[in-house]
Enzyme design. Structure first.
Site, PDB file in Angstrom:
ATOM      1  N   CYS A  47      39.840  41.385  41.261  1.00  0.00           N
ATOM      2  CA  CYS A  47      38.727  40.646  40.891  1.00  0.00           C
ATOM      3  C   CYS A  47      37.535  41.449  41.117  1.00  0.00           C
ATOM      4  O   CYS A  47      37.616  42.420  41.978  1.00  0.00           O
ATOM      5  CB  CYS A  47      38.916  39.255  41.780  1.00  0.00           C
ATOM      6  SG  CYS A  47      39.997  38.095  41.682  1.00  0.00           S
TER       7      CYS A  47
ATOM      8  N   GLU B 157      34.889  40.341  42.871  1.00  0.00           N
ATOM      9  CA  GLU B 157      34.447  40.264  44.207  1.00  0.00           C
ATOM     10  C   GLU B 157      34.834  41.372  45.203  1.00  0.00           C
ATOM     11  O   GLU B 157      34.210  42.215  45.919  1.00  0.00           O
ATOM     12  CB  GLU B 157      34.746  39.067  44.657  1.00  0.00           C
ATOM     13  CG  GLU B 157      33.986  37.705  43.892  1.00  0.00           C
ATOM     14  CD  GLU B 157      34.876  37.236  42.855  1.00  0.00           C
ATOM     15  OE1 GLU B 157      35.659  38.084  42.218  1.00  0.00           O
ATOM     16  OE2 GLU B 157      34.847  36.166  42.652  1.00  0.00           O
TER      17      GLU B 157
HETATM   18  N1  THU Z   1      38.595  36.693  38.408  1.00  0.00           N
HETATM   19  C1  THU Z   1      37.452  37.427  39.121  1.00  0.00           C
HETATM   20  O1  THU Z   1      37.330  38.666  38.905  1.00  0.00           O
HETATM   21  N2  THU Z   1      37.004  36.859  40.132  1.00  0.00           N
HETATM   22  C2  THU Z   1      37.031  35.383  40.336  1.00  0.00           C
HETATM   23  O2  THU Z   1      36.542  34.951  41.232  1.00  0.00           O
HETATM   24  C3  THU Z   1      38.133  34.546  39.411  1.00  0.00           C
HETATM   25  C4  THU Z   1      39.028  35.406  38.589  1.00  0.00           C
HETATM   26  C5  THU Z   1      39.103  37.606  37.343  1.00  0.00           C
HETATM   27  C6  THU Z   1      40.764  37.980  37.689  1.00  0.00           C
HETATM   28  C7  THU Z   1      41.161  38.166  36.339  1.00  0.00           C
HETATM   29  O3  THU Z   1      40.659  39.601  35.839  1.00  0.00           O
HETATM   30  C8  THU Z   1      40.104  37.155  35.429  1.00  0.00           C
HETATM   31  O4  THU Z   1      39.045  36.889  36.090  1.00  0.00           O
HETATM   32  C9  THU Z   1      40.961  36.017  34.974  1.00  0.00           C
HETATM   33  O5  THU Z   1      41.318  35.302  35.973  1.00  0.00           O
END
Ligand code: THU
Length: 157
Positions: A73, A75
């Site tokens: 992710c 974050e």
């Molecule tokens: N994702 C994030 O980067 N941060 C979040 O808080 C929720 C989900 C990303 C993971 C994945 O690459 C995409 O969003 C779909 O879930």
């Protein structure tokens, strides 16, 4: 038996223009960070920006992989880089934004459980509250500390 309740307080803003200058800069950095997203599978572009106690802003974005669990992710990309590069500095705030097809999501995107747990760890490491800004196109939510998004934090064994 005693019934108990946990209340979560947060502030809602209608646009980045209503934020204080420091939060506005961080929110805009999170929006900019969506441009670095590599999301060939979900096509969901997430950006995060963390501010260190030195004032420095570090950006991250989601990075996906054909072996899905190997992706990460936005974050955690930002927080891990910040801690690895500036281990002596506390992360004092994080802003998160997301978009699809170059359009910012209207409603804020809320961080996944794994990212909340990592935020909790770096809040503990930094020894001070980490505020969280969830940045959407039509509203922005501000939480003063990680505890507000992760009540009853697990932080030790
Ligand atoms: N994702 C994030 O980067 N941060 C979040 O808080 C929720 C989900 C990303 C993971 C994945 O690459 C995409 O969003 C779909 O879930």
């Amino acid at each position: 038996m005693t019934s108990k309740e946990i209340k979560i307080a947060y502030q809602e803003y209608d646009s980045t223009a209503q934020l204080n200058p420091s939060d506005r800069e961080l929110a805009e950095a999170a929006i900019e960070a969506t441009a670095g997203s590599y999301a060939p599978y979900s096509k969901f572009n997430v950006g995060a920006a963390v501010r260190l106690d030195s004032g420095l802003i570090i950006k991250g974005s989601n990075q996906e992989n054909a072996a899905y669990p190997s992706g990460i992710c936005a974050e955690r990309t930002a927080m891990f880089y910040a801690s690895a590069t500036y281990p002596e500095n506390a992360i004092t705030s994080i802003a998160i934004a997301a978009g699809q097809d170059g359009v910012l999501c209207d409603i804020p995107v809320s961080p996944c459980g794994a990212c909340r747990q990592v935020m909790a760890q770096y809040q503990l490491k930094g020894g001070q509250h980490m505020s969280i800004l969830l940045v959407g196109g039509s509203r922005i939510w501000k939480f003063e500390k990680v505890d507000d998004l992760l009540p009853l934090i697990f932080d030790s064994i």
